[in-house]
Motif scaffolding. Structure first.
Motif, short mmCIF file in Angstrom:
data_model
loop_
_atom_site.label_atom_id
_atom_site.label_comp_id
_atom_site.label_asym_id
_atom_site.label_seq_id
_atom_site.Cartn_x
_atom_site.Cartn_y
_atom_site.Cartn_z
N ASN A 151 43.55 35.86 44.54
CA ASN A 151 43.20 35.25 43.26
C ASN A 151 41.71 35.39 42.96
OD1 ASN A 151 45.36 34.38 41.79
ND2 ASN A 151 45.00 32.21 42.10
N LEU A 155 39.97 37.37 39.77
CA LEU A 155 39.07 36.75 38.79
C LEU A 155 37.73 37.48 38.75
CD1 LEU A 155 39.24 34.45 36.78
CD2 LEU A 155 38.11 32.97 38.45
N PHE A 191 45.95 35.32 37.47
CA PHE A 191 45.21 34.30 38.22
C PHE A 191 45.81 32.92 37.99
CE2 PHE A 191 42.08 30.94 38.35
CZ PHE A 191 41.49 31.11 39.58
#
Length: 286
Positions: A151, A155, A191
């Motif tokens: 994740n 991002l 995400f």
């Protein structure tokens, strides 16, 4: 932000909800930011009511908090749409956007991000207080796993794709701009899905909930607040993406792209700080 309807300025056909700013006749006055603020405040009220509705002896019904949260989301999105529509979209089609106005909007975003720093700063200060002294990790789930690492990589990558999308626009490469902007939106959505899945794993399989000690409240409070900000950022990027598909933005007119980029980079930096402090830092004892 008060503007006339599109038919009075060339009839661009952007007749959507909130086509009229209000109240009318008050110059720059507008109620849309106020409506948005009410919706934003409702998020916190809904979260507080949710906590009051949990536990062995709940003070209110268990559905009150979620209901307030959902209603606040609707109010927030309606207010946000009306605000953004009259601040950016109408003026763009009517050709009223100016460099002077763009500078003011960028400064407004900087001031807004200053309030966001204060908001997250208060949350981190709370965490540092509860983190001080003896700290037992008993009952904690495995925080630093592959999911949070993936994740985080997604991002961070989305910040790069958004940056280079902006660069492509400044170089008048619309195809690359739209492609990288769409990639950024996809990474943001993935995400958000990853964070929801992490919550599912922690709550269902690890029995780690927001009511499980001070760390539980700090963890879900901070990551949930950040998740709301990422969701808002994804909504903003989605709006920019749709506008880009309709032919808006150029190397001379890109205020929305630059302000949304500032916001997205901010939530990216906050997430990295969250991972270092909340995920990695929590497993160490003082």
């Amino acid at each position: 932000m008060a503007t006339e309807e599109s038919d009075d300025h060339g009839g661009h056909g952007h007749h959507l909800p909130a086509v009229e700013d209000w109240p009318r006749g008050f110059g720059e006055a507008s109620w849309w930011p106020f409506v948005t603020a009410i919706g934003g405040a409702g998020f916190y009220i809904g979260a507080a009511l949710f906590l009051l509705g949990t536990g062995d002896e709940p003070l209110i019904g268990s559905l009150v908090g979620p209901s307030v949260f959902v209603a606040s989301t609707v109010v927030f999105l309606v207010g946000l749409y009306g605000w953004l529509y009259h601040a950016f979209i109408v003026n763009f089609w009517e050709g009223d956007a100016s460099e002077h106005g763009s500078s003011r909007l960028r400064m407004a975003m900087i001031l807004f991000l200053g309030t966001e720093v204060a908001t997250f700063g208060a949350g981190f200060i709370y965490y540092f207080f509860v983190r001080a002294g003896a700290w037992s990790t008993e009952g904690f789930p495995h925080l630093v796993g592959s999911l949070v690492l993936i994740n985080t990589a997604l991002l961070v990558a989305s910040s790069f794709t958004l940056h280079y999308a902006h660069v492509a626009l400044l170089n008048d490469d619309r195809k690359r701009f739209i492609g990288l902007l769409g990639t950024t939106l996809l990474l943001g959505i993935v995400f958000i899905g990853g964070q929801i899945y992490e919550y599912y794993e922690f709550i269902v399989h690890e029995n780690f909930t927001i009511t499980q000690g001070v760390f539980g409240s700090a963890f879900y409070g901070l990551t949930g607040l950040h998740g709301l900000h990422v969701t808002l950022g994804a909504v903003l990027i989605g709006i920019v993406f749709i506008r880009a598909l309709f032919g808006q933005y150029s190397s001379e007119r890109h205020t929305s792209v630059s302000t949304v980029s500032m916001y997205w980079h901010f939530v990216d930096v906050v997430w990295i700080f969250l991972v270092v402090v909340l995920y990695v830092g929590a497993v160490f004892t003082i």
